[in-house]
Design an enzyme around this catalytic site. Structure first.
Site, short mmCIF file in Angstrom:
data_model
loop_
_atom_site.label_atom_id
_atom_site.label_comp_id
_atom_site.label_asym_id
_atom_site.label_seq_id
_atom_site.Cartn_x
_atom_site.Cartn_y
_atom_site.Cartn_z
N ASP A 106 -14.97 31.12 -17.46
CA ASP A 106 -13.72 31.70 -16.98
C ASP A 106 -12.64 31.41 -18.02
O ASP A 106 -12.58 30.29 -18.55
CB ASP A 106 -13.30 31.07 -15.65
CG ASP A 106 -14.24 31.42 -14.50
OD1 ASP A 106 -15.44 31.62 -14.77
OD2 ASP A 106 -13.77 31.47 -13.36
N LYS A 167 -10.64 38.47 -12.26
CA LYS A 167 -10.15 37.49 -11.29
C LYS A 167 -8.68 37.75 -10.99
O LYS A 167 -7.90 38.09 -11.89
CB LYS A 167 -10.31 36.07 -11.84
CG LYS A 167 -11.73 35.58 -11.92
CD LYS A 167 -11.79 34.14 -12.44
CE LYS A 167 -11.12 33.15 -11.53
NZ LYS A 167 -11.28 31.75 -12.01
N LYS A 196 -14.13 38.19 -8.93
CA LYS A 196 -14.16 36.82 -8.43
C LYS A 196 -12.77 36.49 -7.89
O LYS A 196 -11.76 36.72 -8.56
CB LYS A 196 -14.52 35.84 -9.55
CG LYS A 196 -14.50 34.37 -9.10
CD LYS A 196 -14.85 33.43 -10.24
CE LYS A 196 -14.68 31.97 -9.82
NZ LYS A 196 -14.98 31.03 -10.93
#
Length: 238
Positions: A106, A167, A196
């Site tokens: 990430d 995200k 996500k």
């Protein structure tokens, strides 16, 4: 495990324990010890979480602990304060994180560059990490900090850079994850790009709503509380 995760639907019905394969079990406190990291990895196995998300400095310990379990190991860079690393530094760190055994990454993005109209630089900053890491990369887009036009640009540029996941935010300090942000990203995601959700996810009900909105993964430090249905407004989660 991430390759088998499917995007849920609005009719999804799961028990608290059945949410575990969608949760990336996160621990990033700066004072966490080796014993804490081992325990965190063991919790990921015990509850069947999708992955253990840990700082890169603890990857050797967590990778060794999870080897052969089927639980993925994820890490993050340019985080928790996003947009502070150089592009070259991010790419170099991404390569090192891959070498240490993380299978997912990430990353923070250059929000200031986006707001300055530096679209090519914004895209290439992400693309450099994607190339260097070689596995699924998830971008923390910090949607609440962006205007409507900037949100559209951020999503498109991230996908052009080759990310695997979009995200909504990096943590609860930016946004408490909700269905609206998830649906915004799901509606714009190209084929093969997933979403996500992240940010103060702390209860079974909230988690199920996010999955029903189309999230494929949930990033949270409250995984145990969620899968045991003990999370509430007083639960701490980043």
């Amino acid at each position: 495990m991430s390759e088998t995760v499917t995007t849920p639907t609005a009719e999804l019905t799961l028990s608290p324990a059945e949410l575990a394969p969608y949760i990336q079990h996160t621990r990033i406190e700066p004072d966490a010890t080796r014993d804490d990291m081992v325990a965190h990895a063991q919790e990921a196995v015990t509850y069947g979480f999708n992955a253990a998300m840990v700082p890169a400095s603890w990857l050797p310990v967590v990778v060794a602990e999870l080897r052969g379990t089927g639980i993925e190991v994820a890490s993050a860079l340019d985080f928790p304060t996003v947009g502070v690393m150089t592009s070259a530094g991010k790419a170099a760190e991404a390569a090192e994180i891959a070498r240490l055994g993380a299978t997912q990454l990430d990353i923070g993005v250059q929000v200031g560059w986006l707001k300055s109209g530096k679209y090519d630089e914004f895209r290439e900053d992400i693309a450099g990490v994607v190339r260097a890491f070689g596995g699924p990369v998830k971008v923390m887009l910090e949607l609440p900090l962006l205007s409507a036009q900037e949100k559209e640009a951020a999503v498109e540029l991230a996908m052009e850079a080759g990310v695997a996941y979009l995200k909504n935010a990096s943590s609860g300090q930016i946004e408490t994850a909700g269905p609206d942000s998830v649906r915004y990203l799901v509606d714009r995601a190209r084929d093969g790009v997933r979403v996500k959700a992240s940010g103060s996810i702390k209860s079974y009900r909230q988690s199920l709503e996010l999955l029903r909105a189309g999230a494929s993964l949930l990033g949270t430090s409250a995984g145990k509380a969620i899968v045991t249905d003990t999370g509430d407004d007083h639960t701490v989660s980043y």
